[in-house]
Design a protein around this motif. Structure first.
Motif, PDB file in Angstrom:
ATOM      1  N   LEU A 433      44.966  36.277   6.050  1.00 33.62           N
ATOM      2  CA  LEU A 433      44.507  36.349   7.434  1.00 33.62           C
ATOM      3  C   LEU A 433      43.267  35.489   7.628  1.00 33.62           C
ATOM      4  N   HIS A 434      43.197  34.845   8.781  1.00 29.79           N
ATOM      5  CA  HIS A 434      41.975  34.183   9.233  1.00 29.79           C
ATOM      6  C   HIS A 434      41.205  35.184  10.083  1.00 29.79           C
ATOM      7  N   LEU A 435      39.935  35.418   9.744  1.00 29.32           N
ATOM      8  CA  LEU A 435      39.107  36.383  10.458  1.00 29.32           C
ATOM      9  C   LEU A 435      38.014  35.650  11.228  1.00 29.32           C
ATOM     10  N   LYS A 436      38.106  35.692  12.540  1.00 31.87           N
ATOM     11  CA  LYS A 436      37.078  35.095  13.403  1.00 31.87           C
ATOM     12  C   LYS A 436      36.119  36.219  13.814  1.00 31.87           C
ATOM     13  N   LEU A 437      34.946  36.238  13.180  1.00 29.25           N
ATOM     14  CA  LEU A 437      33.983  37.315  13.389  1.00 29.25           C
ATOM     15  C   LEU A 437      32.923  36.910  14.409  1.00 29.25           C
ATOM     16  N   SER A 438      32.564  37.859  15.260  1.00 29.69           N
ATOM     17  CA  SER A 438      31.495  37.656  16.239  1.00 29.69           C
ATOM     18  C   SER A 438      30.574  38.857  16.203  1.00 29.69           C
ATOM     19  N   LYS A 439      29.285  38.612  16.219  1.00 35.46           N
ATOM     20  CA  LYS A 439      28.318  39.697  16.136  1.00 35.46           C
ATOM     21  C   LYS A 439      28.159  40.384  17.478  1.00 35.46           C
ATOM     22  N   ILE A 440      28.056  41.714  17.441  1.00 35.33           N
ATOM     23  CA  ILE A 440      27.819  42.509  18.652  1.00 35.33           C
ATOM     24  C   ILE A 440      26.384  43.007  18.588  1.00 35.33           C
ATOM     25  N   GLY A 441      25.465  42.274  19.179  1.00 39.27           N
ATOM     26  CA  GLY A 441      24.059  42.632  19.106  1.00 39.27           C
ATOM     27  C   GLY A 441      23.592  42.717  17.663  1.00 39.27           C
ATOM     28  N   THR A 442      22.909  43.823  17.342  1.00 40.65           N
ATOM     29  CA  THR A 442      22.438  44.030  15.973  1.00 40.65           C
ATOM     30  C   THR A 442      23.173  45.189  15.298  1.00 40.65           C
ATOM     31  N   THR A 443      24.214  45.718  15.958  1.00 41.20           N
ATOM     32  CA  THR A 443      24.837  46.944  15.472  1.00 41.20           C
ATOM     33  C   THR A 443      26.130  46.738  14.704  1.00 41.20           C
ATOM     34  N   ASN A 444      26.911  45.711  15.067  1.00 39.41           N
ATOM     35  CA  ASN A 444      28.200  45.546  14.412  1.00 39.41           C
ATOM     36  C   ASN A 444      28.766  44.171  14.739  1.00 39.41           C
ATOM     37  N   TYR A 445      29.982  43.944  14.276  1.00 42.87           N
ATOM     38  CA  TYR A 445      30.737  42.732  14.577  1.00 42.87           C
ATOM     39  C   TYR A 445      32.045  43.149  15.256  1.00 42.87           C
ATOM     40  N   LYS A 446      32.742  42.168  15.797  1.00 41.83           N
ATOM     41  CA  LYS A 446      34.140  42.314  16.183  1.00 41.83           C
ATOM     42  C   LYS A 446      34.877  41.116  15.594  1.00 41.83           C
ATOM     43  N   LEU A 447      36.206  41.206  15.513  1.00 43.29           N
ATOM     44  CA  LEU A 447      36.933  40.084  14.927  1.00 43.29           C
ATOM     45  C   LEU A 447      38.297  39.909  15.571  1.00 43.29           C
ATOM     46  N   ASN A 448      38.807  38.704  15.418  1.00 44.67           N
ATOM     47  CA  ASN A 448      40.207  38.393  15.704  1.00 44.67           C
ATOM     48  C   ASN A 448      40.870  38.039  14.380  1.00 44.67           C
ATOM     49  N   ALA A 449      41.999  38.693  14.094  1.00 44.68           N
ATOM     50  CA  ALA A 449      42.729  38.462  12.850  1.00 44.68           C
ATOM     51  C   ALA A 449      44.023  37.716  13.149  1.00 44.68           C
ATOM     52  N   THR A 450      44.246  36.605  12.436  1.00 46.98           N
ATOM     53  CA  THR A 450      45.442  35.780  12.640  1.00 46.98           C
ATOM     54  C   THR A 450      46.061  35.431  11.297  1.00 46.98           C
ATOM     55  N   ARG A 451      47.366  35.671  11.153  1.00 42.57           N
ATOM     56  CA  ARG A 451      48.065  35.323   9.916  1.00 42.57           C
ATOM     57  C   ARG A 451      48.202  33.806   9.812  1.00 42.57           C
TER      58      ARG A 451
END
Length: 488
Positions: A433-451
């Protein structure tokens, strides 16, 4: 990497610490008549299935086989020496091979006669070339202990000198498929510490008393956590007492079920893949931070573990699949003595916005749904994927679409169109999987997962050199595959 026993137990020694258990159940569900390895008991010395040829899912990604590591002992780790990008792979019996990428060959360079560890599940190499190995040893009364060694190069002779960095006291296994023991290890970027995963001894925090040998025992001081140990340590003692470990400064995070793999992102943040239970609860990717509690066994895959509640009735639980060991064994039960959730915030996994690895079973109607199709997110990956092999483009050499992003393997074969096997549902698994991570402030990340690559045979670990990702398989011919990602 241990997880299943008899038919389940035959596989246990290896899966004791890892996600292999999923494979056993998946094969059982598909073939019904074949007892395979989930937990892949290394003692069986058998391979898993036939060896497929991985296929890139886009034309600008290239796949080639470097070599096959087939031998009596399964391959469990692949790492590079950061000083010169030399690749090494580790066998579960402690054999370490050096890879020659030019000739597609490998050479045995160390074994248990050098480092004195006979059953290994973790390997890392620090910035100065020191090799760290993580192993486990069985003791009497169904106990186990961890052994962590380091191989330091003598500058005068160029020889590697092995010594014990740390040993644990004996602590009780559960005599089930869920003895994950010590496995994943990574070296801090400055080389001053190693982070070592110690997985849970339970599926979801249930009592595992070992036929009464350890009454009312769930997790213990040395399990379900990640330790941070100084690399200059010698014969450090790891007590089976959480307070003692904290006082010594050895506890990095708590509440992790089995973080079998960890990796640093380009910005220095540390991430870990988390292997989930036999209930249809999502697998996790976590941003690991000192002192954090990641919720196990109260929160798993971004949802509550229902066994902590006094009115829990497993007969009404739509996320229990009878094909899984913990369900068949009755480990999901009304449990009035389940420990009280600790005070303070429990850190949630990273949410996945899809488009891939994002199927879930709805606890209300029991149906499998796709979160990104519904415009939702969840934490983090489809249940039973067994996420492993996490790497990042830390040098920023890949093309803009992938630049400085993450990549992750998934161990378990699934059903891309339904839920006919006990692997990931409506999700094929065994992919990159390719993981496109983006930071959410200082608390966490979110990601898009693509095979981006499919068709591996139980991929177990990965390493990255420049724009090339090297994938090590546990199944088939135990191949090493080179995945070339587009560059700038």
């Amino acid at each position: 990497m241990n997880k299943t026993k008899s038919s389940n137990q035959v596989q246990r020694r290896f899966t004791d610490n890892f996600p292999l258990k999923r494979f056993f159940f998946a094969v059982q569900a598909v073939l019904f008549t074949i007892t395979l390895l989930f937990t892949i008991v290394i003692s069986s010395h058998s391979t898993i299935g036939v060896n497929p040829t991985p296929v890139a899912l886009r034309p600008d990604i290239q796949v080639r086989n470097i070599l096959n590591t087939l031998s009596d002992s399964p391959s469990v780790r692949i790492v590079k020496d950061p000083r010169n990008n030399t690749l090494y792979y580790l066998k579960q019996n402690g054999d370490i091979y050096q890879v020659n990428l030019g000739s597609s060959t490998s050479t045995l360079v160390y074994n248990s006669s050098n480092h004195n560890v006979g059953e290994t599940q973790g390997m890392a190499i620090g910035p100065n070339g020191t090799i760290y190995l993580v192993g486990n040893a069985d003791l009497v009364n169904n106990q186990t202990k961890a052994i962590i060694v380091k191989g330091v190069i003598n500058p005068a002779t160029g020889q590697r000198i092995w010594s014990v960095l740390a040993k644990s006291t004996g602590y009780p296994k559960s005599k089930t498929a869920y003895d994950h023991r010590f496995n994943g290890v990574i070296v801090s970027l400055d080389g001053n510490f190693i982070y070592v995963n110690s997985g849970s001894r339970t599926d979801h925090g249930e009592v595992q008393s070992v036929d009464g040998l350890y009454p009312d025992t769930r997790e213990v001081g040395l399990t379900a956590c990640i330790l941070r140990l100084p690399t200059n340590g010698t014969n450090l003692f790891l007590a089976n007492n959480r307070a003692t470990l904290k006082t010594a400064g050895y506890i990095f995070v708590e509440g992790t079920r089995n973080t079998f793999d960890m990796a640093f992102a380009p910005n220095g943040d540390l991430f870990g893949t988390e292997n989930g239970p036999d209930r249809d609860m999502s697998e996790e990717l976590n941003w690991l931070r000192l002192g954090g509690n990641y919720g196990f066994p109260w929160r798993i895959g971004g949802t509550d573990n229902p066994q902590q509640f006094p009115n829990y009735n497993p007969a009404n639980d739509r996320l229990l699949d009878r094909r899984f060991n913990a369900v068949k064994k009755g480990y999901y039960r009304n449990d009035p003595t389940f420990p009280v959730r600790p005070a303070g915030n429990l850190i949630e996994p990273i949410p996945n916005l899809g488009p891939d690895a994002d199927s879930y079973r709805d606890p209300l109607d029991g149906r499998v749904k796709d979160t990104s199709v519904l415009g939702q997110s969840f934490s983090t990956f489809t249940a039973h994927r067994s996420p492993l092999g996490l790497v990042f483009d830390r040098l920023g050499v890949m093309s803009p679409e992938f630049n400085r992003d993450g990549f992750m393997l998934s161990w378990t074969p699934g059903d891309p169109t339904g839920e006919t096997i006990a692997g990931p549902f409506k999700d094929p698994g065994q992919d990159l999987l390719h993981l496109k991570l983006s930071k959410i402030g200082t608390t966490n990340y979110k990601l898009n997962a693509t095979r981006i690559v499919k068709g591996f045979s139980n991929p177990v670990d990965a390493e990255i050199i420049g724009n090339k990702i090297y994938v090590l398989e546990y199944g088939g011919n135990r191949g090493i595959w080179e995945i070339s990602i587009p560059t700038n």
